[in-house]
Enzyme design. Structure first.
Site, PDB file in Angstrom:
ATOM      1  N   ASN A   1       0.790  -1.241   0.000  1.00  0.00           N
ATOM      2  CA  ASN A   1       0.000   0.000   0.000  1.00  0.00           C
ATOM      3  C   ASN A   1       0.819   1.287   0.000  1.00  0.00           C
ATOM      4  O   ASN A   1       0.334   2.318  -0.435  1.00  0.00           O
ATOM      5  CB  ASN A   1      -1.048  -0.022   1.128  1.00  0.00           C
ATOM      6  CG  ASN A   1      -0.423  -0.069   2.496  1.00  0.00           C
ATOM      7  OD1 ASN A   1       0.697  -0.547   2.652  1.00  0.00           O
ATOM      8  ND2 ASN A   1      -1.127   0.417   3.481  1.00  0.00           N
TER       9      ASN A   1
ATOM     10  N   GLU B   1       4.798  -3.954  12.216  1.00  0.00           N
ATOM     11  CA  GLU B   1       3.899  -2.811  11.991  1.00  0.00           C
ATOM     12  C   GLU B   1       2.683  -3.365  11.259  1.00  0.00           C
ATOM     13  O   GLU B   1       2.789  -3.736  10.087  1.00  0.00           O
ATOM     14  CB  GLU B   1       4.589  -1.750  11.107  1.00  0.00           C
ATOM     15  CG  GLU B   1       5.710  -0.988  11.781  1.00  0.00           C
ATOM     16  CD  GLU B   1       5.216   0.129  12.693  1.00  0.00           C
ATOM     17  OE1 GLU B   1       3.984   0.298  12.837  1.00  0.00           O
ATOM     18  OE2 GLU B   1       6.071   0.821  13.262  1.00  0.00           O
TER      19      GLU B   1
ATOM     20  N   CYS C   1      -3.075   1.793   6.634  1.00  0.00           N
ATOM     21  CA  CYS C   1      -3.322   1.171   7.943  1.00  0.00           C
ATOM     22  C   CYS C   1      -3.959   2.164   8.907  1.00  0.00           C
ATOM     23  O   CYS C   1      -4.551   1.759   9.890  1.00  0.00           O
ATOM     24  CB  CYS C   1      -2.018   0.629   8.502  1.00  0.00           C
ATOM     25  SG  CYS C   1      -0.676   1.791   8.327  1.00  0.00           S
TER      26      CYS C   1
HETATM   27  P1  NAP Z   1       0.360  -8.966   3.703  1.00  0.00           P
HETATM   28  O1  NAP Z   1      -0.498  -9.808   2.860  1.00  0.00           O
HETATM   29  O2  NAP Z   1       0.636  -9.386   5.096  1.00  0.00           O
HETATM   30  O3  NAP Z   1       1.726  -8.775   2.903  1.00  0.00           O
HETATM   31  C1  NAP Z   1       2.773  -8.004   3.407  1.00  0.00           C
HETATM   32  C2  NAP Z   1       4.085  -8.601   2.947  1.00  0.00           C
HETATM   33  O4  NAP Z   1       4.247  -9.890   3.542  1.00  0.00           O
HETATM   34  C3  NAP Z   1       4.170  -8.803   1.442  1.00  0.00           C
HETATM   35  O5  NAP Z   1       5.485  -8.536   1.018  1.00  0.00           O
HETATM   36  C4  NAP Z   1       3.853 -10.285   1.297  1.00  0.00           C
HETATM   37  O6  NAP Z   1       4.399 -10.858   0.143  1.00  0.00           O
HETATM   38  C5  NAP Z   1       4.558 -10.826   2.526  1.00  0.00           C
HETATM   39  N1  NAP Z   1       4.148 -12.159   2.934  1.00  0.00           N
HETATM   40  C6  NAP Z   1       2.950 -12.754   2.741  1.00  0.00           C
HETATM   41  N2  NAP Z   1       2.991 -14.023   3.251  1.00  0.00           N
HETATM   42  C7  NAP Z   1       4.234 -14.204   3.767  1.00  0.00           C
HETATM   43  C8  NAP Z   1       4.899 -15.274   4.422  1.00  0.00           C
HETATM   44  N3  NAP Z   1       4.274 -16.430   4.659  1.00  0.00           N
HETATM   45  N4  NAP Z   1       6.182 -15.113   4.804  1.00  0.00           N
HETATM   46  C9  NAP Z   1       6.817 -13.954   4.574  1.00  0.00           C
HETATM   47  N5  NAP Z   1       6.243 -12.891   3.947  1.00  0.00           N
HETATM   48  C10 NAP Z   1       4.967 -13.016   3.566  1.00  0.00           C
HETATM   49  O7  NAP Z   1      -0.209  -7.478   3.806  1.00  0.00           O
HETATM   50  P2  NAP Z   1      -0.706  -6.527   2.623  1.00  0.00           P
HETATM   51  O8  NAP Z   1      -2.042  -6.987   2.189  1.00  0.00           O
HETATM   52  O9  NAP Z   1       0.343  -6.317   1.604  1.00  0.00           O
HETATM   53  O10 NAP Z   1      -0.823  -5.160   3.419  1.00  0.00           O
HETATM   54  C11 NAP Z   1      -1.954  -4.790   4.076  1.00  0.00           C
HETATM   55  C12 NAP Z   1      -1.784  -4.866   5.574  1.00  0.00           C
HETATM   56  O11 NAP Z   1      -0.631  -4.143   5.988  1.00  0.00           O
HETATM   57  C13 NAP Z   1      -2.939  -4.211   6.289  1.00  0.00           C
HETATM   58  O12 NAP Z   1      -3.312  -4.989   7.388  1.00  0.00           O
HETATM   59  C14 NAP Z   1      -2.341  -2.885   6.745  1.00  0.00           C
HETATM   60  O13 NAP Z   1      -2.993  -2.301   7.833  1.00  0.00           O
HETATM   61  C15 NAP Z   1      -0.952  -3.284   7.072  1.00  0.00           C
HETATM   62  N6  NAP Z   1      -0.074  -2.096   7.086  1.00  0.00           N
HETATM   63  C16 NAP Z   1       0.454  -1.657   8.271  1.00  0.00           C
HETATM   64  C17 NAP Z   1       1.246  -0.520   8.307  1.00  0.00           C
HETATM   65  C18 NAP Z   1       1.872  -0.007   9.573  1.00  0.00           C
HETATM   66  O14 NAP Z   1       2.802   0.779   9.487  1.00  0.00           O
HETATM   67  N7  NAP Z   1       1.408  -0.407  10.740  1.00  0.00           N
HETATM   68  C19 NAP Z   1       1.491   0.160   7.126  1.00  0.00           C
HETATM   69  C20 NAP Z   1       0.933  -0.307   5.952  1.00  0.00           C
HETATM   70  C21 NAP Z   1       0.160  -1.449   5.942  1.00  0.00           C
HETATM   71  P3  NAP Z   1       3.537 -11.056  -1.216  1.00  0.00           P
HETATM   72  O15 NAP Z   1       3.156  -9.696  -1.645  1.00  0.00           O
HETATM   73  O16 NAP Z   1       4.518 -11.699  -2.125  1.00  0.00           O
HETATM   74  O17 NAP Z   1       2.368 -11.911  -0.849  1.00  0.00           O
END
Ligand code: NAP
Length: 473
Positions: free
Chosen positions: A154, A250, A284
């Site tokens: 994002n 995060e 987020c």
């Molecule tokens: P996500 O599905 O958890 O993916 C985040 C990262 O993790 C991606 O690079 C993804 O790779 C990787 N990943 C997925 N499965 C994994 C595994 N088994 N082992 C290691 N890495 C793995 O999250 P998203 O949909 O991209 O992002 C949305 C979430 O992020 C929301 O919940 C949002 O609130 C949160 N967020 C938090 C913050 C903060 O600062 N607190 C900021 C932004 C977003 P792939 O893309 O290759 O699947």
């Protein structure tokens, strides 16, 4: 329409590498291919960790690290249009928001450069106990070691910047795995670091199957810290699987805002409309749950709804667009389902447009157990719920498992301070949307939202360890 079609190789040990296989990057808006990236597997990830470990064998002095960080900030400024366009193309982020993100990354690098220069330990008052008399002690801050960084789709540039810049400031080499849907901004940033003079191995970028690459980072003992931004499901599992590493998380939120009866309703309505739907709510800290004192609930809605209806929904490449697409069709279907399931009243939006976008949606008085009330929507949806007392509003705001940021609008300083103390969140904003973030702030969550603080000053602390030096005089 997206305008670029970029081909990028992986960046490992200072080389740009092809693997014979490619990951396609498609515009979430048009579906067009906007780029392709060489696909990594376990072998490339191991090679990246090798390169990072080797790089750390020759530490970079602080002034050199700071100089490189400053140069990257400059390059982000000079190449602003290209950087913003890359973010917009791959994430479907409206150009307005992509430009803000590109400028934020400059700030992230600038603050990280300051931290690189300030990184210092402290004196320990040894004669504070009898045992310490006649001794002098101080601490050094040592880089923790190779950092494995995993980032979400994002904020494909700035959340990568929040990993790479503090790690370099701390003196750590990094292996980065960006989100597969948005790897182009991350690789562009690696290119800017290389051009700024970063020696080989200090930053390595691998793109490919998440679990395969993630497993390598979890299992390799040379990776001393994992810094992860993304969903709780993935983040907490990583932490469980890596008990000997520092794992900084995060994660998500279901961001609440309280609007008191004495609040400036125009300011609150303006802030909510701007921050509940930007990048289609895929932040987020996108405003999700608005709690308004019942005495002013209707007056608030009268000011809020026209501002929501006035948002431009459409092509992210258009500089006037406020709300673009969700990242993919699965996300869109999920958001529409959650809207369909609510027991509240949809008072704005609620449906998809012809081009596969979801109209900015406002739901009045949802049930507390509706998904839109208690889970993270991560879409262009917010709820408006009336309350009778501040106590009740704080209880409602705290009634999720999340705790990243929350906000309150009020003219009363006592009310504001009470909310600041009682809202169980990592950050509380007063008369400002809780979507606000600046790089000098500590940023991070409590409860399910995470266990760390980012912002270069805080991330550098997390990526260094204290070593005490004791001298017998
Ligand atoms: P996500 O599905 O958890 O993916 C985040 C990262 O993790 C991606 O690079 C993804 O790779 C990787 N990943 C997925 N499965 C994994 C595994 N088994 N082992 C290691 N890495 C793995 O999250 P998203 O949909 O991209 O992002 C949305 C979430 O992020 C929301 O919940 C949002 O609130 C949160 N967020 C938090 C913050 C903060 O600062 N607190 C900021 C932004 C977003 P792939 O893309 O290759 O699947």
């Amino acid at each position: 329409m997206a305008t670029t079609a970029t081909e990028r190789r992986l960046f490992i040990g200072g080389d740009w590498i092809e693997t014979g296989e490619w990951v396609e990057v498609r515009s979430p808006y048009s579906g067009d291919v906007v780029g392709r990236v060489a696909k990594a597997g376990a072998a490339e990830t191991r090679r990246a960790v090798d390169a990072a470990a080797e790089a750390m064998g020759e530490p970079l002095p602080a002034h050199k690290r700071a100089e490189i960080l400053v140069k990257v900030a400059g390059a982000l400024g000079r190449r602003h249009d290209e950087v913003a366009r890359t973010i917009s193309d791959e994430a479907g982020k409206p150009m307005k928001a992509a430009r803000i993100e590109a400028r934020r990354a400059m700030s992230t690098y600038t603050f990280a450069a300051v931290e690189a220069r300030k990184l210092a330990g402290e004196m320990v008052p040894m004669d504070a106990s009898q045992a310490g008399e006649g001794k002098l002690a101080f601490t050094l801050r040592r880089p923790i070691g190779v950092v494995g960084a995993i980032s979400p789709f994002n904020f494909p540039l700035n959340l990568v910047a929040h990993k790479l810049a503090p790690a370099l400031a701390a003196g750590c080499a990094v292996v980065l795995k960006p989100a597969s849907q948005t790897p182009l901004s991350a690789l562009l940033l690696a290119e800017l670091e290389e051009e700024a003079g970063l020696p080989a191995g200090w930053v390595n970028v691998v793109v490919g199957p998440a679990s395969e690459l993630g497993d390598m980072l979890v299992e390799d003992e040379r990776v001393r810290a994992l810094t992860f931004t993304g969903s709780g499901t993935v983040g907490w599992k990583l932490r469980e699987r890596a008990p000997k590493k520092r794992v900084n998380l995060e994660l998500g939120n279901a961001t609440p805002v309280i609007v008191e009866a004495d609040a400036d309703l125009d300011a609150a309505a303006q802030a909510m409309a701007a921050n509940a739907f930007s990048f289609a709510g895929q932040s987020c800290i996108s405003v999700q749950r608005i709690y308004v004192h019942r005495d002013v609930r209707d007056a608030f809605l009268e000011r809020f709804l026209p501002r929501v209806e006035a948002l431009n929904v459409g092509d992210p490449a258009d500089e006037d667009t406020d709300v673009g697409p969700l990242i993919d069709d699965g996300a869109r279907q999920r958001v529409l389902e959650w809207i369909g399931e609510t027991k509240g009243k949809v008072v704005a939006g609620g449906e998809a447009t012809g081009e596969g976008l979801v109209r900015p949606t406002v739901i009045a008085e949802p049930a507390p157990d509706d998904k839109v009330s208690c889970e993270e929507v991560f879409g262009p949806v917010c709820t408006v719920t009336g309350y009778d007392s501040l106590e009740e509003a704080i209880e409602l705001a705290n009634s999720t498992r999340y705790g990243l940021q929350a906000g309150i609008f009020t003219a009363n300083v006592r009310t504001a301070l009470r909310a600041a103390q009682e809202l169980e969140f990592g950050g509380v904003t007063v008369n400002e949307a809780p979507t606000f973030r600046a790089d000098q702030m500590p940023y991070g969550g409590v409860k399910d939202s995470g266990n760390t603080r980012e912002g270069p000053a805080y991330a550098v602390r997390e990526l260094t360890e204290e070593r005490v030096v004791v001298i017998d005089l």
